[in-house]
Design a protein around this motif. Structure first.
Motif, short mmCIF file in Angstrom:
data_model
loop_
_atom_site.label_atom_id
_atom_site.label_comp_id
_atom_site.label_asym_id
_atom_site.label_seq_id
_atom_site.Cartn_x
_atom_site.Cartn_y
_atom_site.Cartn_z
N THR A 174 0.85 -1.17 0.00
CA THR A 174 0.00 0.00 0.00
C THR A 174 0.89 1.23 0.00
O THR A 174 2.08 1.15 0.32
CB THR A 174 -0.94 0.00 1.22
N SER A 222 1.27 -4.29 2.98
CA SER A 222 -0.10 -4.23 3.47
C SER A 222 -0.33 -5.18 4.65
O SER A 222 -1.33 -5.05 5.35
CB SER A 222 -1.08 -4.55 2.34
N ALA A 242 -3.18 1.51 5.51
CA ALA A 242 -3.27 2.63 4.58
C ALA A 242 -2.27 3.71 4.98
O ALA A 242 -1.94 3.87 6.15
CB ALA A 242 -4.69 3.20 4.56
N PRO A 292 -8.73 4.10 0.14
CA PRO A 292 -8.37 2.68 0.00
C PRO A 292 -9.10 1.76 0.97
O PRO A 292 -9.31 0.59 0.68
CB PRO A 292 -6.85 2.67 0.26
#
Length: 228
Positions: free
Chosen positions: A81, A98, A103, A161
């Motif tokens: 991410t 991730s 995020a 996201p």
């Protein structure tokens, strides 16, 4: 600069101008995204993509194209991410795995007033307008409405996201702690869940004002919720 606001294990790469040769390095899929853009926009796009690929490489990711989804958000390789930002004189990308980070949100802005009072009214809410005059009087070297704008841009880059939904400037309330160069964003809409029992009703981040820039960042950890 941006790395000062991030957790260990997050890879960050920045540039204070467009890098020679970056346009030529674009993957064909990336080049098509800016094929009709003017040259300055193409250089900016290429430089921030170079930053992103360099950051991904430090974490072992394949240096493939960084494309964008229908709403314009970057599409990261599986297992990663990140976030990107660019403004006059600055480009940056940050990435993380991730598995560790749910995020990331970053934003950079010139430390200048917003373009007109109407923009400030769209960006801020009543609660923010209540504390802004006091900070302007105490720290006039910082353009606080611009900092609120930047903080909300970082909030959106975290929010989207996690939810896939739009977040308006009026959907979050920013408070700032100038003693620690941190900010908190209280969400006024239903909050996303990032782990069992961890609902993000608010986000915390950090900011830096230096060399004519305002830079903000938020990291949402996968296991512990928001951290800075």
């Amino acid at each position: 600069m941006i790395e000062e606001l991030l957790e260990p294990g997050t890879a960050a790469v920045e540039s204070f101008g467009d890098e020679p040769g970056a346009v030529a390095e674009l993957h064909p899929e990336e080049a098509r995204l800016v094929a009709t853009a003017e040259e300055g926009r193409r250089r900016e796009f290429a430089t921030v993509r170079r930053c992103a690929r360099t950051a991904l490489a430090t974490l072992g990711a394949d240096p493939g194209p960084v494309l964008r989804d229908p709403k314009g958000a970057p599409v990261w390789p599986a297992g990663f991410t990140g976030a990107m930002t660019h403004c006059q004189g600055y480009r940056a990308a940050v990435v993380a795995t991730s598995a560790e980070v749910a995020a990331l949100g970053i934003d950079a802005e010139p430390n200048l007033p917003l373009s007109n009072p109407g923009v400030a009214a769209l960006v801020t809410v009543d609660e923010e307008r209540a504390w802004l005059p006091g900070l302007r009087a105490r720290r006039p070297e910082i353009h606080w409405e611009r900092l609120v704008f930047s903080a909300k841009e970082s909030v959106y880059k975290v929010w989207y996201p996690l939810t896939g939904r739009w977040l308006d400037f009026q959907d979050a309330v920013i408070t700032v702690d100038p003693a620690w160069s941190t900010f908190r964003a209280r969400l006024l809409v239903p909050a996303p869940v990032v782990a069992a029992g961890v609902r993000l009703d608010s986000l915390t981040g950090s900011y830096l004002v230096r060399d004519g820039l305002i830079v903000t960042a938020i990291t949402v950890g996968r296991r512990r919720g928001t951290r800075t």
